[in-house]
Design a protein around this motif. Structure first.
Motif, PDB file in Angstrom:
ATOM      1  N   GLU A 181     -58.438 -18.720 -33.678  1.00 60.58           N
ATOM      2  CA  GLU A 181     -58.022 -19.973 -33.055  1.00 60.58           C
ATOM      3  C   GLU A 181     -57.744 -19.875 -31.559  1.00 60.58           C
ATOM      4  N   ASP A 182     -57.238 -18.720 -31.103  1.00 59.50           N
ATOM      5  CA  ASP A 182     -56.831 -18.580 -29.706  1.00 59.50           C
ATOM      6  C   ASP A 182     -58.043 -18.215 -28.839  1.00 59.50           C
ATOM      7  N   SER A 183     -58.541 -19.185 -28.085  1.00 55.40           N
ATOM      8  CA  SER A 183     -59.742 -18.963 -27.268  1.00 55.40           C
ATOM      9  C   SER A 183     -59.471 -18.092 -26.044  1.00 55.40           C
ATOM     10  N   THR A 184     -58.191 -17.814 -25.758  1.00 57.22           N
ATOM     11  CA  THR A 184     -57.871 -16.950 -24.623  1.00 57.22           C
ATOM     12  C   THR A 184     -57.913 -15.468 -24.999  1.00 57.22           C
ATOM     13  N   GLN A 185     -58.082 -15.176 -26.277  1.00 61.59           N
ATOM     14  CA  GLN A 185     -58.148 -13.794 -26.740  1.00 61.59           C
ATOM     15  C   GLN A 185     -59.459 -13.547 -27.466  1.00 61.59           C
ATOM     16  N   LEU A 186     -59.909 -12.299 -27.412  1.00 66.48           N
ATOM     17  CA  LEU A 186     -61.088 -11.934 -28.188  1.00 66.48           C
ATOM     18  C   LEU A 186     -60.791 -12.083 -29.674  1.00 66.48           C
ATOM     19  N   ILE A 187     -61.765 -12.560 -30.416  1.00 67.11           N
ATOM     20  CA  ILE A 187     -61.598 -12.684 -31.860  1.00 67.11           C
ATOM     21  C   ILE A 187     -61.236 -11.331 -32.472  1.00 67.11           C
ATOM     22  N   SER A 188     -61.850 -10.278 -31.968  1.00 71.07           N
ATOM     23  CA  SER A 188     -61.650  -8.947 -32.544  1.00 71.07           C
ATOM     24  C   SER A 188     -60.216  -8.430 -32.441  1.00 71.07           C
ATOM     25  N   VAL A 189     -59.375  -9.028 -31.589  1.00 76.69           N
ATOM     26  CA  VAL A 189     -57.990  -8.565 -31.455  1.00 76.69           C
ATOM     27  C   VAL A 189     -56.979  -9.533 -32.082  1.00 76.69           C
ATOM     28  N   GLN A 190     -57.462 -10.627 -32.694  1.00 78.76           N
ATOM     29  CA  GLN A 190     -56.553 -11.630 -33.240  1.00 78.76           C
ATOM     30  C   GLN A 190     -56.097 -11.341 -34.664  1.00 78.76           C
ATOM     31  N   GLY A 191     -56.626 -10.299 -35.275  1.00 75.00           N
ATOM     32  CA  GLY A 191     -56.156  -9.958 -36.613  1.00 75.00           C
ATOM     33  C   GLY A 191     -56.822 -10.789 -37.695  1.00 75.00           C
ATOM     34  N   TYR A 192     -56.110 -10.933 -38.788  1.00 77.95           N
ATOM     35  CA  TYR A 192     -56.680 -11.588 -39.970  1.00 77.95           C
ATOM     36  C   TYR A 192     -55.746 -12.668 -40.501  1.00 77.95           C
ATOM     37  N   VAL A 193     -56.335 -13.622 -41.183  1.00 75.33           N
ATOM     38  CA  VAL A 193     -55.613 -14.617 -41.962  1.00 75.33           C
ATOM     39  C   VAL A 193     -55.886 -14.288 -43.415  1.00 75.33           C
ATOM     40  N   ARG A 194     -54.823 -14.092 -44.197  1.00 73.14           N
ATOM     41  CA  ARG A 194     -54.975 -13.682 -45.597  1.00 73.14           C
ATOM     42  C   ARG A 194     -54.500 -14.791 -46.519  1.00 73.14           C
ATOM     43  N   ASN A 195     -55.312 -15.089 -47.537  1.00 70.83           N
ATOM     44  CA  ASN A 195     -54.979 -16.092 -48.550  1.00 70.83           C
ATOM     45  C   ASN A 195     -55.498 -15.614 -49.898  1.00 70.83           C
ATOM     46  N   LYS A 196     -54.621 -15.556 -50.869  1.00 75.58           N
ATOM     47  CA  LYS A 196     -54.959 -15.038 -52.197  1.00 75.58           C
ATOM     48  C   LYS A 196     -56.058 -15.867 -52.859  1.00 75.58           C
ATOM     49  N   VAL A 197     -56.943 -15.169 -53.567  1.00 80.84           N
ATOM     50  CA  VAL A 197     -57.959 -15.807 -54.405  1.00 80.84           C
ATOM     51  C   VAL A 197     -57.560 -15.578 -55.855  1.00 80.84           C
ATOM     52  N   THR A 198     -57.587 -16.648 -56.655  1.00 80.53           N
ATOM     53  CA  THR A 198     -57.291 -16.550 -58.082  1.00 80.53           C
ATOM     54  C   THR A 198     -58.474 -17.095 -58.860  1.00 80.53           C
ATOM     55  N   ILE A 199     -58.910 -16.322 -59.839  1.00 80.52           N
ATOM     56  CA  ILE A 199     -59.951 -16.782 -60.757  1.00 80.52           C
ATOM     57  C   ILE A 199     -59.314 -16.807 -62.138  1.00 80.52           C
ATOM     58  N   GLU A 200     -59.176 -18.001 -62.686  1.00 79.25           N
ATOM     59  CA  GLU A 200     -58.474 -18.157 -63.952  1.00 79.25           C
ATOM     60  C   GLU A 200     -59.363 -17.758 -65.136  1.00 79.25           C
ATOM     61  N   GLU A 201     -58.851 -17.895 -66.345  1.00 72.13           N
ATOM     62  CA  GLU A 201     -59.504 -17.435 -67.560  1.00 72.13           C
ATOM     63  C   GLU A 201     -60.819 -18.174 -67.843  1.00 72.13           C
ATOM     64  N   ASP A 202     -61.727 -17.456 -68.552  1.00 74.79           N
ATOM     65  CA  ASP A 202     -62.966 -18.031 -69.080  1.00 74.79           C
ATOM     66  C   ASP A 202     -63.823 -18.671 -67.981  1.00 74.79           C
ATOM     67  N   VAL A 203     -64.105 -17.904 -66.937  1.00 77.34           N
ATOM     68  CA  VAL A 203     -64.908 -18.387 -65.810  1.00 77.34           C
ATOM     69  C   VAL A 203     -66.173 -17.550 -65.712  1.00 77.34           C
ATOM     70  N   TRP A 204     -67.282 -18.197 -65.372  1.00 78.12           N
ATOM     71  CA  TRP A 204     -68.530 -17.497 -65.080  1.00 78.12           C
ATOM     72  C   TRP A 204     -68.920 -17.825 -63.650  1.00 78.12           C
ATOM     73  N   ILE A 205     -69.040 -16.803 -62.822  1.00 74.30           N
ATOM     74  CA  ILE A 205     -69.491 -16.952 -61.442  1.00 74.30           C
ATOM     75  C   ILE A 205     -70.867 -16.302 -61.364  1.00 74.30           C
ATOM     76  N   ALA A 206     -71.897 -17.106 -61.135  1.00 74.72           N
ATOM     77  CA  ALA A 206     -73.278 -16.618 -61.164  1.00 74.72           C
ATOM     78  C   ALA A 206     -73.632 -15.854 -59.882  1.00 74.72           C
ATOM     79  N   ALA A 207     -74.785 -15.219 -59.914  1.00 71.94           N
ATOM     80  CA  ALA A 207     -75.255 -14.303 -58.870  1.00 71.94           C
ATOM     81  C   ALA A 207     -75.237 -14.924 -57.472  1.00 71.94           C
ATOM     82  N   ASN A 208     -74.946 -14.078 -56.493  1.00 73.18           N
ATOM     83  CA  ASN A 208     -75.040 -14.415 -55.068  1.00 73.18           C
ATOM     84  C   ASN A 208     -74.106 -15.528 -54.621  1.00 73.18           C
ATOM     85  N   THR A 209     -73.018 -15.713 -55.332  1.00 74.81           N
ATOM     86  CA  THR A 209     -72.032 -16.734 -54.974  1.00 74.81           C
ATOM     87  C   THR A 209     -70.995 -16.129 -54.043  1.00 74.81           C
ATOM     88  N   MET A 210     -70.400 -16.968 -53.194  1.00 78.82           N
ATOM     89  CA  MET A 210     -69.323 -16.531 -52.318  1.00 78.82           C
ATOM     90  C   MET A 210     -68.086 -17.385 -52.597  1.00 78.82           C
TER      91      MET A 210
END
Length: 177
Positions: free
Chosen positions: A93-122
């Protein structure tokens, strides 16, 4: 040097094929892995200590799980080949700094029961894939889903729902000759 050794160990561990490789990964990866869960060869797991896997899951070949923000995969989940699950992204977000020095934003991913995620999905950070969902091949899931939905596309959108199917035998039990 320690980190380099860990990288080599993880690389060797992910190369072992078949059921022997699945058993080794279940035993040696530093994460909670439920009974009957299979992590097939060539699955890349970054930050495995932040991964929780339920029972009877399958993570297919070539998948990448970045668990920096935490990834929880509940019971009976099928993940096809070359699926990418990311729980962190670059801060930019900060255009005054290089992206490479701004760190990371972390948000948990949850996949609940009985799920099928097919090939090549993101699956992107912060997403919850609800119980009973099917995500079609090559989809990009940017938002959380509704239970039993069928999702496809980039960005993924709901195109249908799974419905309870009652077998004729069960429906007419006692009425059979």
């Amino acid at each position: 040097m320690r980190y380099e050794l860990i990288l080599w160990f993880m690389w060797v561990l992910k190369q072992v094929p078949g059921h022997i490789g699945c058993a080794l990964r279940r035993k040696l990866l530093p994460c909670r892995i439920g009974t009957g869960t299979m992590i097939w060869d060539n699955v890349q797991i970054d930050f495995p200590g932040r991964l929780r896997l339920g029972e009877r899951c399958s993570i297919n070949r070539g998948s990448v799980l970045n668990c920096g923000g935490g990834v929880e995969i509940k019971d009976d989940v099928l993940i096809g080949p070359n699926v990418i699950i990311y729980s962190q992204n670059h801060a930019y977000e900060d255009s005054t700094q290089l992206i490479s020095v701004q760190g990371y934003v972390r948000n948990k991913v949850t996949i609940e029961e009985d799920v099928w995620i097919a090939a090549n999905t993101m699956i992107l950070p912060g997403v919850t894939v609800a119980r009973g969902c099917v995500v079609g091949a090559a989809s990009v899931v940017t938002k959380s889903t509704e239970p039993n939905g069928v999702y496809v596309g980039s960005p993924a959108r709901r195109i249908g729902r799974r419905h309870a199917q009652v077998r004729l035998r069960e429906e007419h039990e006692g009425n059979l000759l």
